[in-house]
Design a protein around this motif. Structure first.
Motif, PDB file in Angstrom:
ATOM      1  N   GLN A 164      62.115  19.839  -3.975  1.00  0.00           N
ATOM      2  CA  GLN A 164      62.329  19.555  -2.750  1.00  0.00           C
ATOM      3  C   GLN A 164      61.510  20.095  -1.874  1.00  0.00           C
ATOM      4  O   GLN A 164      60.908  21.686  -2.321  1.00  0.00           O
ATOM      5  CB  GLN A 164      63.499  20.184  -2.318  1.00  0.00           C
ATOM      6  CG  GLN A 164      64.141  19.871  -0.794  1.00  0.00           C
ATOM      7  CD  GLN A 164      64.259  18.156  -0.381  1.00  0.00           C
ATOM      8  OE1 GLN A 164      63.903  18.067  -1.079  1.00  0.00           O
ATOM      9  NE2 GLN A 164      64.154  18.701   1.074  1.00  0.00           N
ATOM     10  N   PRO A 168      59.125  20.355   5.339  1.00  0.00           N
ATOM     11  CA  PRO A 168      59.599  18.769   7.076  1.00  0.00           C
ATOM     12  C   PRO A 168      61.040  19.733   7.340  1.00  0.00           C
ATOM     13  O   PRO A 168      61.270  19.535   8.692  1.00  0.00           O
ATOM     14  CB  PRO A 168      59.696  17.537   5.804  1.00  0.00           C
ATOM     15  CG  PRO A 168      58.903  18.096   4.642  1.00  0.00           C
ATOM     16  CD  PRO A 168      59.076  19.958   4.017  1.00  0.00           C
ATOM     17  N   HIS A 169      61.198  20.607   6.150  1.00  0.00           N
ATOM     18  CA  HIS A 169      62.646  20.781   6.922  1.00  0.00           C
ATOM     19  C   HIS A 169      62.439  21.861   8.424  1.00  0.00           C
ATOM     20  O   HIS A 169      61.352  22.753   8.343  1.00  0.00           O
ATOM     21  CB  HIS A 169      63.530  21.157   6.060  1.00  0.00           C
ATOM     22  CG  HIS A 169      63.329  19.737   4.804  1.00  0.00           C
ATOM     23  ND1 HIS A 169      63.599  18.534   5.167  1.00  0.00           N
ATOM     24  CD2 HIS A 169      62.786  20.000   3.500  1.00  0.00           C
ATOM     25  CE1 HIS A 169      63.835  17.771   4.739  1.00  0.00           C
ATOM     26  NE2 HIS A 169      63.542  18.519   3.694  1.00  0.00           N
ATOM     27  N   LYS A 412      68.392  10.017   7.399  1.00  0.00           N
ATOM     28  CA  LYS A 412      67.212  10.535   7.131  1.00  0.00           C
ATOM     29  C   LYS A 412      67.778  10.851   5.312  1.00  0.00           C
ATOM     30  O   LYS A 412      69.233  11.258   6.112  1.00  0.00           O
ATOM     31  CB  LYS A 412      67.363  11.155   8.305  1.00  0.00           C
ATOM     32  CG  LYS A 412      66.251  11.893   7.399  1.00  0.00           C
ATOM     33  CD  LYS A 412      64.845  12.925   8.687  1.00  0.00           C
ATOM     34  CE  LYS A 412      63.255  13.647   7.993  1.00  0.00           C
ATOM     35  NZ  LYS A 412      63.113  15.136   8.727  1.00  0.00           N
ATOM     36  N   TRP A 414      66.775  12.823   1.664  1.00  0.00           N
ATOM     37  CA  TRP A 414      66.017  13.951   1.302  1.00  0.00           C
ATOM     38  C   TRP A 414      64.635  14.575   0.743  1.00  0.00           C
ATOM     39  O   TRP A 414      64.363  14.968   0.131  1.00  0.00           O
ATOM     40  CB  TRP A 414      67.630  15.134   0.570  1.00  0.00           C
ATOM     41  CG  TRP A 414      68.211  15.723   1.684  1.00  0.00           C
ATOM     42  CD1 TRP A 414      69.640  14.914   1.692  1.00  0.00           C
ATOM     43  CD2 TRP A 414      68.316  16.319   2.419  1.00  0.00           C
ATOM     44  NE1 TRP A 414      70.170  16.178   3.116  1.00  0.00           N
ATOM     45  CE2 TRP A 414      69.820  17.005   2.909  1.00  0.00           C
ATOM     46  CE3 TRP A 414      67.133  17.746   2.507  1.00  0.00           C
ATOM     47  CZ2 TRP A 414      69.469  18.036   4.224  1.00  0.00           C
ATOM     48  CZ3 TRP A 414      67.560  18.620   3.758  1.00  0.00           C
ATOM     49  CH2 TRP A 414      68.956  18.495   4.371  1.00  0.00           C
ATOM     50  N   GLY A 417      62.864  11.857   3.110  1.00  0.00           N
ATOM     51  CA  GLY A 417      62.455  12.016   4.576  1.00  0.00           C
ATOM     52  C   GLY A 417      62.227  11.044   5.909  1.00  0.00           C
ATOM     53  O   GLY A 417      61.498  11.465   6.596  1.00  0.00           O
ATOM     54  N   LYS A 418      62.645   9.608   4.920  1.00  0.00           N
ATOM     55  CA  LYS A 418      62.641   8.453   6.029  1.00  0.00           C
ATOM     56  C   LYS A 418      64.338   8.031   6.872  1.00  0.00           C
ATOM     57  O   LYS A 418      65.357   8.278   5.533  1.00  0.00           O
ATOM     58  CB  LYS A 418      61.806   7.393   5.362  1.00  0.00           C
ATOM     59  CG  LYS A 418      60.692   8.066   4.980  1.00  0.00           C
ATOM     60  CD  LYS A 418      59.944   6.600   4.374  1.00  0.00           C
ATOM     61  CE  LYS A 418      58.438   7.228   3.911  1.00  0.00           C
ATOM     62  NZ  LYS A 418      57.585   5.790   3.588  1.00  0.00           N
TER      63      LYS A 418
END
Length: 524
Positions: A164, A168-169, A412, A414, A417-418
């Motif tokens: 992961q 992006p998070h 969304k 994990w 990310g879409k």
């Protein structure tokens, strides 16, 4: 003749340009010394990540790549990596030759990276697939197909694996994943002054704090929380504080209560790594399906230790102790070993003295092995009991794990990310902690079991009534809840408690030689 000389000059010019370009290319790909780097011309003061990774010796390029010879910001930062521990690029950073290639090969195949245990259990229980060879990378390449189980995984479970990415998070999810950085970085990267020239680099450490472990181990079995004496309670906010719900909240606004912490934490503040070995956590290079196959430590490894005299040729133990820096391995010392023969260099014996050393501080704890001559450890019929069966006093138990799947809404995931069609919502009911049920584990030993009743309902839109899908299971999971106390459960607590025996809550009576169980719940 004029044209001939012209062509010769042009050819020489092109050859010169080519040679210069090749020299630049070779030099650029060399591992530069920090003294040659231009990074520190701008970032004049950066704190050392660790004693073994000083900026003066390593510079920035070794870990973060980019173009170390340029003073132009755009050029210097081109190809730069923010997180060197990212498993997708780690072969060029932490895992390159002369650094940690062997560890990277192991960690990329470990359970914390592959999630094979979670994925395999979902597919086995929901779709009756036997030992599916599917992991995170398989899903990233092939997608989830029409599998409802895999759709649940990528949207609800896949936030905790080492492949992961962090970038992006936002909020608490950004602290999960990140490959090597998930465990081995402590603190944040921040500027010390507004000049943009002084930076506080996150520390790189082999002394993993409990907080890092808790980033992931606070759901499912909740071992990290339980070890600290934290019990995630029902979602009603009880017990009430005055007229309001409890203010004790975990990530995701989950309520919790405080229960007795594990004796190893309560008495000595032992970190997870004080017991768990490097290979037990990072893997040994094999791809396992269940954590009990990968984890090396057992209660017996410390409390009934088998010691072996080490010498200067015992490279593994010496290397681990040297990396720790707090624990010495003097000559003529014997150390204990885990079940796969990994050295427990912090459990030592010299003459008749046995000492346990805490890895963070090097603090010495006098240690007395278990006395197996005591009657309570030699009762006939108890041969198959694991230590946890008696000494784990409580265990998180979730009897109602209900999912509602709305087909028309998007959620969304994990992995990519879409957002995609299909939104999951989780409901948890009837959460308990007392009197863990005992059962027979895969190796025919007796362990505490935690139930998980999974019920899945689907609907087309949010206004529709959810319809059961047929996916309904009562899953019984055996694991060490990490709630060990010195005092064991009583005889009555096991032999006369119907919940411990797996019958459920109720009353167990015996009349005329026959046992009768009366449930407190309507089972008709």
């Amino acid at each position: 003749m004029y044209y001939s000389n012209k062509y010769i000059l042009a050819s020489l010019f092109l050859v010169t340009v080519l040679v210069v370009w090749l020299i630049w290319k070779v030099e650029r790909n060399k591992t530069p010394l920090s003294s040659k780097e231009k990074c520190l011309d701008c970032h004049k003061q950066v704190t050392d990540p660790s004693k073994s990774h000083p900026v003066e010796a390593f510079g920035c390029y070794q870990c973060h790549l980019g173009n170390p010879y340029s003073t132009d910001k755009a050029s210097a930062h081109y190809g730069m990596i923010r997180n060197p521990g990212d498993l997708e690029i780690v072969a060029k950073t932490c895992g390159k030759a002369k650094c940690h290639p062997e560890q990277i090969q192991r960690i990329s195949r470990s359970l914390m990276a592959t999630n094979r245990g979670i994925i395999g259990t979902l597919l086995e229980r929901w779709e009756n697939r036997d030992n599916p060879d599917i992991d995170v990378l398989y899903i990233k390449t092939n997608g989830t197909g029409k599998s409802l189980a895999l759709d649940l995984y990528v949207k609800m479970c896949a936030g905790c694996h080492l492949w992961q990415k962090r970038e992006p998070h936002k909020g608490w999810p950004k602290n999960r994943g990140g490959g090597c950085s998930a465990c081995h970085t402590v603190g944040k990267f921040n500027k010390l002054k507004k000049t943009n020239t002084e930076y506080n680099h996150p520390r790189i450490s082999t002394i993993i704090p409990v907080e890092n472990c808790l980033r992931c181990h606070n759901r499912s079995a909740r071992m990290g929380l339980s070890y600290l004496g934290i019990y995630e309670s029902s979602g009603y906010g009880t017990p009430f504080h005055g007229s309001s719900p409890s203010e004790k909240r975990l990530t995701g606004r989950r309520f919790y209560m405080n229960l007795p912490a594990d004796v190893h934490w309560k008495k000595h503040q032992l970190l997870c790594i004080d017991c768990h070995t490097g290979k037990g956590l990072m893997g040994d290079g094999n791809r396992y399906n269940h954590f009990e196959e990968q984890v090396e430590i057992t209660c017996e490894a410390c409390h009934l230790p088998q010691f072996r005299l080490i010498d200067d040729t015992d490279a593994a133990a010496r290397k681990l102790a040297s990396s720790n820096g707090k624990i010495m391995l003097p000559k003529n010392i014997s150390i204990a070993h885990a079940k796969k023969n990994s050295p427990l260099y912090n459990l030592q014996r010299k003459n008749k003295s046995i000492n346990f050393f805490m890895k963070k501080s090097g603090k010495e704890i006098k240690f007395t092995p278990l006395d197996t001559t005591r009657a309570y450890h030699n009762l006939r019929g108890h041969e198959r009991l694991r230590c946890q069966a008696c000494h784990s006093r409580w265990m998180p138990q979730c009897y109602g794990c209900h999912y509602v799947y709305t087909k028309s809404e998007k959620q969304k995931d994990w992995i990519w990310g879409k957002k995609s069609l299909g939104r999951w919502k989780e409901f948890r009911y009837f959460i308990r902690f007392e009197n863990p049920t005992l059962g027979v584990d895969f190796d025919n030993t007796i362990m505490p079991f935690s139930p998980c009743q999974v019920l899945v309902r689907t609907r087309k839109t949010a206004s529709d009534r959810p319809v059961p899908t047929g996916t309904k299971h009562m899953i019984m999971s055996a694991f060490d809840p990490h709630t060990t106390l010195k005092e064991s459960r009583s005889c009555i607590d096991c032999h006369r408690n119907p919940k411990t025996l797996g019958l459920g809550e109720g009353t167990l009576t015996r009349k005329t030689g026959k046992w009768t169980f009366s449930s407190v719940f309507d089972t008709s």
